[in-house]
Design a protein around this motif. Sequence first.
Motif, PDB file in Angstrom:
ATOM      1  N   LEU A   7       0.806  -1.248  -0.190  1.00  0.00           N
ATOM      2  CA  LEU A   7      -0.064   0.090   0.077  1.00  0.00           C
ATOM      3  C   LEU A   7       0.781   1.174   0.114  1.00  0.00           C
ATOM      4  CD1 LEU A   7      -2.920  -1.058   2.418  1.00  0.00           C
ATOM      5  CD2 LEU A   7      -2.786  -0.973   0.109  1.00  0.00           C
ATOM      6  N   ARG A   8       2.058   1.226  -0.145  1.00  0.00           N
ATOM      7  CA  ARG A   8       3.116   2.281  -0.012  1.00  0.00           C
ATOM      8  C   ARG A   8       2.843   3.311  -1.094  1.00  0.00           C
ATOM      9  NH1 ARG A   8       7.145  -0.786  -1.077  1.00  0.00           N
ATOM     10  NH2 ARG A   8       7.250  -0.270  -3.115  1.00  0.00           N
ATOM     11  N   LEU A   9       2.421   3.083  -2.170  1.00  0.00           N
ATOM     12  CA  LEU A   9       1.985   3.914  -3.299  1.00  0.00           C
ATOM     13  C   LEU A   9       0.386   4.522  -3.120  1.00  0.00           C
ATOM     14  CD1 LEU A   9       4.033   2.624  -6.273  1.00  0.00           C
ATOM     15  CD2 LEU A   9       4.714   4.311  -4.620  1.00  0.00           C
ATOM     16  N   ARG A  10      -0.254   3.946  -2.477  1.00  0.00           N
ATOM     17  CA  ARG A  10      -1.644   4.160  -2.319  1.00  0.00           C
ATOM     18  C   ARG A  10      -1.875   5.207  -1.129  1.00  0.00           C
ATOM     19  NH1 ARG A  10      -3.484  -1.527  -4.392  1.00  0.00           N
ATOM     20  NH2 ARG A  10      -3.111  -1.321  -6.582  1.00  0.00           N
ATOM     21  N   GLN A  11      -2.518   4.410   0.161  1.00  0.00           N
ATOM     22  CA  GLN A  11      -2.668   5.200   1.182  1.00  0.00           C
ATOM     23  C   GLN A  11      -1.732   5.404   2.193  1.00  0.00           C
ATOM     24  OE1 GLN A  11      -4.442   1.878   0.746  1.00  0.00           O
ATOM     25  NE2 GLN A  11      -6.628   2.288   0.394  1.00  0.00           N
ATOM     26  N   GLY A  12      -0.747   4.624   1.908  1.00  0.00           N
ATOM     27  CA  GLY A  12       0.364   4.637   2.734  1.00  0.00           C
ATOM     28  C   GLY A  12       0.560   3.063   3.549  1.00  0.00           C
ATOM     29  N   GLN A  13       2.042   2.591   3.833  1.00  0.00           N
ATOM     30  CA  GLN A  13       2.327   1.701   4.026  1.00  0.00           C
ATOM     31  C   GLN A  13       1.842   1.212   5.636  1.00  0.00           C
ATOM     32  OE1 GLN A  13       6.394   0.175   3.682  1.00  0.00           O
ATOM     33  NE2 GLN A  13       7.104   2.002   4.122  1.00  0.00           N
TER      34      GLN A  13
ATOM     35  N   GLN B 294     -11.392   0.270  13.220  1.00  0.00           N
ATOM     36  CA  GLN B 294     -11.367   1.374  12.892  1.00  0.00           C
ATOM     37  C   GLN B 294      -9.885   1.823  12.557  1.00  0.00           C
ATOM     38  OE1 GLN B 294     -13.292   4.582  14.908  1.00  0.00           O
ATOM     39  NE2 GLN B 294     -13.354   6.086  13.316  1.00  0.00           N
ATOM     40  N   ILE B 295      -9.561   2.416  11.388  1.00  0.00           N
ATOM     41  CA  ILE B 295      -8.227   2.988  11.048  1.00  0.00           C
ATOM     42  C   ILE B 295      -8.090   4.353  11.552  1.00  0.00           C
ATOM     43  CG2 ILE B 295      -6.630   3.631   9.220  1.00  0.00           C
ATOM     44  CD1 ILE B 295      -7.820   1.325   7.569  1.00  0.00           C
ATOM     45  N   LEU B 296      -7.236   4.674  12.504  1.00  0.00           N
ATOM     46  CA  LEU B 296      -7.316   5.775  13.098  1.00  0.00           C
ATOM     47  C   LEU B 296      -6.164   7.067  12.377  1.00  0.00           C
ATOM     48  CD1 LEU B 296      -6.889   4.514  16.806  1.00  0.00           C
ATOM     49  CD2 LEU B 296      -8.824   5.336  15.511  1.00  0.00           C
ATOM     50  N   LYS B 297      -5.261   6.196  11.817  1.00  0.00           N
ATOM     51  CA  LYS B 297      -4.223   7.183  11.103  1.00  0.00           C
ATOM     52  C   LYS B 297      -3.669   6.030  10.086  1.00  0.00           C
ATOM     53  CE  LYS B 297      -1.723  10.844  10.612  1.00  0.00           C
ATOM     54  NZ  LYS B 297      -2.161  12.258  10.035  1.00  0.00           N
ATOM     55  N   ARG B 298      -3.422   6.655   8.724  1.00  0.00           N
ATOM     56  CA  ARG B 298      -2.612   5.833   7.927  1.00  0.00           C
ATOM     57  C   ARG B 298      -1.634   6.912   7.236  1.00  0.00           C
ATOM     58  NH1 ARG B 298      -4.068   1.480   4.911  1.00  0.00           N
ATOM     59  NH2 ARG B 298      -6.088   1.103   5.813  1.00  0.00           N
ATOM     60  N   GLY B 299      -0.467   6.339   6.789  1.00  0.00           N
ATOM     61  CA  GLY B 299       0.487   6.992   5.866  1.00  0.00           C
ATOM     62  C   GLY B 299       1.804   6.502   5.707  1.00  0.00           C
ATOM     63  N   ASN B 300       2.650   7.017   5.257  1.00  0.00           N
ATOM     64  CA  ASN B 300       4.054   6.401   4.827  1.00  0.00           C
ATOM     65  C   ASN B 300       5.203   6.950   5.558  1.00  0.00           C
ATOM     66  OD1 ASN B 300       3.949   4.776   2.574  1.00  0.00           O
ATOM     67  ND2 ASN B 300       3.447   6.811   1.196  1.00  0.00           N
ATOM     68  N   ASP B 301       4.741   7.683   6.728  1.00  0.00           N
ATOM     69  CA  ASP B 301       5.811   8.040   7.888  1.00  0.00           C
ATOM     70  C   ASP B 301       5.402   7.537   9.058  1.00  0.00           C
ATOM     71  OD1 ASP B 301       7.876   9.178   9.066  1.00  0.00           O
ATOM     72  OD2 ASP B 301       7.054  11.403   9.013  1.00  0.00           O
TER      73      ASP B 301
END
Length: 115
Positions: A76-82, A91-98
């Motif tokens: 998912l690195r290039l989409r919502q974040g890994q 529930q997803i609280l936070k998503r990202g690449n950092d």
Amino acid sequence: MTVQSPTPLPPRREPDEKVAFDRGELGHLLTLYGRMVAIGEWRDYGMSFLRDVAIFSVFRRTAEHPLYRIEKRPKLRLRQGQYAVIGMDGQILKRGNDLRAVLRVLERKLIRSVE
């Protein structure tokens, strides 16, 4: 006279590679974990390394469902974040690449607990 070649060997299969947290990522996770243990919020953790995802789960007590799951999904690195922080209810609280930025959602809870 015909020489027969030996039967070909089946292609070698690489063992299933698993997703894992690297040393830096584990450092961030365990630093946050230690701070939350120090204030009595968390008491245990578990890690799972699967083919598509690495999971760091935190528990208030050992024999219950995790309070939070921090997941690493490189696909998912290039989409919502890994990286994703997922609550007990899924529930997803936070998503990202950092990873550090994603973990801030849990650090806010640390600040509230100290006040």
